[in-house]
Scaffold this active site. Structure first.
Site, short mmCIF file in Angstrom:
data_model
loop_
_atom_site.label_atom_id
_atom_site.label_comp_id
_atom_site.label_asym_id
_atom_site.label_seq_id
_atom_site.Cartn_x
_atom_site.Cartn_y
_atom_site.Cartn_z
N CYS A 130 -4.19 -3.22 -5.92
CA CYS A 130 -5.58 -3.26 -5.45
C CYS A 130 -6.55 -2.46 -6.34
O CYS A 130 -7.65 -2.93 -6.65
CB CYS A 130 -5.66 -2.75 -4.01
SG CYS A 130 -4.51 -1.41 -3.63
N HIS A 243 -11.52 0.86 -1.41
CA HIS A 243 -11.19 1.87 -2.41
C HIS A 243 -12.42 2.07 -3.31
O HIS A 243 -13.11 1.11 -3.65
CB HIS A 243 -10.04 1.41 -3.31
CG HIS A 243 -8.70 1.32 -2.64
ND1 HIS A 243 -8.47 1.70 -1.33
CD2 HIS A 243 -7.50 0.88 -3.12
CE1 HIS A 243 -7.18 1.50 -1.05
NE2 HIS A 243 -6.58 1.00 -2.12
O1 L14 Z 1 1.13 -1.81 -5.56
O2 L14 Z 1 -3.27 2.22 -1.27
O3 L14 Z 1 0.15 -3.12 -4.13
O4 L14 Z 1 -1.17 2.67 -0.86
C1 L14 Z 1 -0.07 -1.22 -2.15
C2 L14 Z 1 -0.48 -0.01 -1.36
C3 L14 Z 1 -0.78 -0.06 -4.22
C4 L14 Z 1 -1.20 1.14 -3.41
C5 L14 Z 1 0.56 -2.01 -4.47
C6 L14 Z 1 -2.05 1.96 -1.33
C7 L14 Z 1 0.32 -0.83 -3.56
C8 L14 Z 1 -1.63 0.71 -2.06
#
Ligand code: L14
Ligand code: 25A
Length: 335
Positions: A130, A243
């Site tokens: 993301c 985010h």
């Molecule tokens: O690699 O904000 O898709 O904890 C999914 C969860 C990235 C971090 C991924 C999070 C993760 C995300």
């Protein structure tokens, strides 16, 4: 008439899975049959799609017969275990987990940046992390104009990135904190309400976290430029959705603040929100439920010859996960 497709959603009851259903309906994705797959815990649960009720089924190796497209978001271990069966059954899988992203045979796609890569798929197309998706959506037009040499990024990641249970935990911890009671973390390693946690995913040998190194490797793969240097610091913040990122770049060619703003104003998937006089800049509460990545606070970096600083925000469940995957599915069926 447009062809219709059999679609399976793997991890349908999760935070991303729910968003898959909303966005498929919103964008009128041409669906013939819809299959909702999750773990045993959710079997029999009913979910609404386009006004109709669908029952959740248990994910098994036999779930994929007759399925054309799988949208997967049930974690990396489930993708590793089950997607090969889906490919064998003839489906194309768009995988939101990190399982296959760095596999040389698997395209890693952000439609605004490298849509042409989907043609190379062998049954699986990976949806990037993301934080990486929103960053490359904003930086790609600048890279094309001035060639980015180095990126220094700090992320401010909402709790929804880690799933529905973490969303509930921020809610619970906040209530406990506001009634002067002692917060006891359950899902998170530490208090997240009214705090920041400078760790997302596990630590690696180089003392960066896996999330930080995902941003390094995935950015190079999506932008097709292994020479780009990326230094990332990823922070969990007590925000429910979206985010945010503070980004500083150094470019080979000089580019002015005004030129960057002009590029951002017409970049696909970007909404320029940059009016200091009116206190207008990207914020997570404004990015929530939006498809666009908000870009603002664009400044010339006065400490180097060719540098730009900016601040961005995007909905991590939509553009960071479900929307990007469905945009990939749309490219597939329009090809
Ligand atoms: O690699 O904000 O898709 O904890 C999914 C969860 C990235 C971090 C991924 C999070 C993760 C995300
Ligand atoms: O890679 P990992 O370590 O396996 O991590 C996966 C986690 O990361 C999130 C995702 O959270 C998942 O928990 N995640 C992964 N990639 C993400 C991304 N790009 C991401 N989050 C954001 N962006 P989630 O909660 O959003 O989604 C989880 C979905 O996966 C389904 N699932 C889990 N195990 C499965 C499975 N499906 C099939 N087979 C399996 N073995 C999961 O369905 C959900 O759809 P579910 O049925 O397990 O649970 C849904 C409901 O049940 C509650 N619940 C969860 N765990 C428990 C529980 N209830 C009681 N006890 C539990 N132990 C949930 O609250 C939910 O309501």
């Amino acid at each position: 008439m447009r062809k219709k497709y059999n679609v399976a959603v793997m991890g349908a009851t999760g935070a991303v899975g729910t968003s898959f259903l909303n966005i498929l309906a919103e964008r009128k994705f041409p669906i013939k049959n819809l299959k909702l797959l999750a773990s045993e815990r959710s079997v029999g649960k009913k979910l609404k799609f386009n006004g109709k009720s669908y029952t959740v089924e248990k994910l098994t190796h036999n779930s994929f017969e007759g399925v054309d497209i799988v949208l997967a978001s049930a974690g990396a271990s489930r993708s590793l275990e089950f997607l090969p069966s889906a490919v064998k059954a003839g489906a194309v899988c768009i995988d939101n987990s990190s399982a296959f992203r760095m596999d040389k045979l698997v395209p890693l796609v952000v439609p605004e940046v490298n849509p042409e890569m989907i043609k190379a798929h062998k049954g699986i197309i990976a949806n990037p992390n993301c934080s990486t998706i929103q960053m490359v959506v904003a930086l790609w037009p600048i890279h094309k104009a001035a060639k980015i040499k180095r990126i220094v990024v700090t992320t401010f990641q909402s709790v929804s990135g880690a799933g529905q249970k973490k969303i509930n935990e921020l809610w619970e911890q906040s209530k406990v904190f506001l009634t002067n009671k002692k917060v006891k973390p359950v899902e998170f390693a530490h208090q997240i309400a009214f705090n920041l946690i400078p760790q997302i995913d596990v630590f690696l040998d180089n003392r960066y976290t896996k999330e930080e190194m995902k941003m390094v490797h995935e950015t190079r793969k999506i932008m097709g430029d292994p020479s780009i240097n990326v230094n990332a610091t990823c922070i969990r913040v007590p925000v429910f959705y979206a985010h945010s990122e503070s980004i500083n770049i150094e470019t080979q060619k000089h580019i002015s603040r005004a030129e960057v703003a002009k590029l951002m104003a017409r970049a696909p998937g970007v909404k320029l929100v940059d009016d200091p006089d009116k206190q207008q800049y990207p914020m997570p509460v404004d990015a929530e439920h939006q498809d666009d990545t908000l870009v603002g606070r664009i400044r010339q970096d006065e400490s180097v010859a060719n540098g730009i600083s900016l601040w961005i925000a995007a909905d991590n469940i939509r553009k960071g996960a479900a929307l990007n995957a469905i945009q990939i599915a749309e490219l597939l069926i329009d090809a």
